[in-house]
Design an enzyme around this catalytic site. Structure first.
Site, PDB file in Angstrom:
ATOM      1  N   GLY A  73       0.783  -1.216   0.000  1.00  0.00           N
ATOM      2  CA  GLY A  73       0.000   0.000   0.000  1.00  0.00           C
ATOM      3  C   GLY A  73       0.818   1.270   0.000  1.00  0.00           C
ATOM      4  N   HIS A 210      -1.764  -7.859   2.725  1.00  0.00           N
ATOM      5  CA  HIS A 210      -1.804  -8.321   4.122  1.00  0.00           C
ATOM      6  C   HIS A 210      -2.975  -7.779   4.926  1.00  0.00           C
ATOM      7  CE1 HIS A 210      -0.151  -4.764   6.421  1.00  0.00           C
ATOM      8  NE2 HIS A 210       0.116  -4.399   5.187  1.00  0.00           N
ATOM      9  N   CYS A 339       3.352   6.376  17.039  1.00  0.00           N
ATOM     10  CA  CYS A 339       4.520   6.642  17.869  1.00  0.00           C
ATOM     11  C   CYS A 339       5.714   6.964  16.984  1.00  0.00           C
ATOM     12  CB  CYS A 339       4.856   5.432  18.742  1.00  0.00           C
ATOM     13  SG  CYS A 339       3.674   5.184  20.077  1.00  0.00           S
TER      14      CYS A 339
END
Length: 397
Positions: A73, A210, A339
């Site tokens: 992607g 995935h 993060c």
């Protein structure tokens, strides 16, 4: 539940491979042959690639020649955004504006930031409402202010954090009369909700293996043949000379098998996930009464949010603390925040939806997939009360 005994509720990040995809992958791993070679082994590999391309095209209602295989992607998003921008601007130097929502995945936002810094793009991030849905009036005004200056528009099909479905057809209806190409990141949508490339009106669409039961490291950009795309890299000229590189024949075969199965089973799959999701939300809110759902409300029709997404806020908690406390109990989910270098940041999606920084840090995303069961919901409900109490105590300390 995973092989390690964990309750796995992070299918939006990655979902286990479907048996048909595993079978397709392993059946080809021992084969030899570069799909670009002209001898018999090469022609055999090429046939597998082209049959896989046709399978994906049929599942998504596009032409086989519109399927450009990528590594996933992120590469497909970069190829669409940079490639279309470069081509459009080269054809007309006035086309410097790119319109996108403020809640796009970083695989879209980061390339846009790079284009703004290095390629003179004027990136306009469009507002969303409290559900995370595009403000259509603001979008229309942005287009109509100076349509000739817009290089392209990028609006995701469904949000990866809060599950909000975007009005893709309305987006293309506004851009179309001005000849503005629209790209959509449909990574979360394919296999979860109905996705029809031709009917949507978009010029380019991203998907990856995935997220829908295929292998890691393979995806596609579906892009109309008439759209000019400048390649990111140069080499052998594979994939319409848009994306050079030796094709991963086993991975592509598995990807196609997963897409076909996911799309075929989508209606039943969505209904099952919606039932599990709604049960989890109802029972968690009963255990933690001041918790709340982010994004659209749970809708029976399944047109407002992804069926497997439950994004919940827990006031007085840090999402990272909740994540680790649940992980210690064998329950795997995710926070709504990203993060960077180990420093938790508030979710840009929740901030764009009107949350303050504290609200944008206290959330968890539970996302369901084909291996999810009612026992997974039971485990979360049993754990969430004590976990929230510990997280609140830790924050007060």
């Amino acid at each position: 539940m995973t092989e390690t005994g964990s309750v796995y509720l992070d299918h939006a990040a990655t979902t286990p491979m479907l048996p048909v995809a595993i079978e397709a992958l392993t059946a080809r791993l021992a084969d030899v042959g570069n799909p670009s070679s002209l001898h018999a082994s090469g022609r055999h590999a090429r046939r597998i690639v082209e049959e896989s391309r046709e399978t994906i095209a049929q599942a998504l209602d596009c032409r086989p020649g519109e399927v450009v295989f990528t590594s996933g992607g992120t590469e497909a998003d970069n190829l669409a955004l940079k490639g279309i921008y470069w081509s459009r601007r080269r054809a007309d130097s006035r086309r410097t504006r790119i319109l996108a929502t403020a809640v796009e995945h970083h695989a879209v936002l980061d390339p846009l930031h790079w284009l703004a810094e290095h390629e003179g793009a004027e990136v306009e991030l469009l507002p969303v409402d409290e559900r995370g849905r595009l403000d259509e009036a603001a979008y229309r005004a942005a287009v109509e202010r100076d349509p000739d200056s817009v290089a392209l528009v990028s609006v995701m099909w469904a949000n990866n954090e809060v599950g909000t479905m975007q009005p893709v057809s309305e987006v293309t209806a506004i851009a179309g009369p001005h000849g503005i190409p629209v790209h959509t990141d449909a990574v979360q949508a394919v296999g979860a909700v109905p996705v029809d490339f031709a009917a949507s009106g978009v010029e380019a669409m991203t998907l990856t293996g995935h997220k829908l039961g295929g292998p890691y490291g393979v995806g596609a950009l579906v892009v109309r043949r008439e759209v000019d795309v400048t390649p990111l890299g140069h080499g052998g000229g594979q994939e319409r000379d848009i994306r050079s590189g030796t094709l991963d024949t086993p991975g592509i075969a598995a990807f196609a098998a997963a897409v076909e199965a996911a799309v075929k089973e989508q209606p039943d799959h969505a209904e099952r996930l919606r039932t599990l999701r709604d049960d989890l939300v109802r029972r968690v809110l009963a255990v933690v009464p001041d918790a709340h759902l982010h994004g659209p409300q749970l809708d029976v029709a399944g047109t407002e949010r992804l069926p497997g997404n439950a994004h919940l806020g827990f006031p007085g908690c840090e999402g990272d603390s909740l994540l680790m406390l649940l992980d210690a109990r064998g329950i795997e989910c995710s926070t709504g925040s990203a993060c960077s270098a180990g420093v938790p940041q508030p979710s840009h999606v929740l901030l764009a939806m009107g949350c303050d920084e504290e609200q944008a840090r206290h959330s968890l995303r539970f996302s369901f997939g084909h291996t999810s069961t009612p026992a997974d919901v039971d485990a979360v409900v049993a754990a969430i009360g004590p976990v929230v109490e510990r997280a609140r105590a830790a924050k007060r300390a």
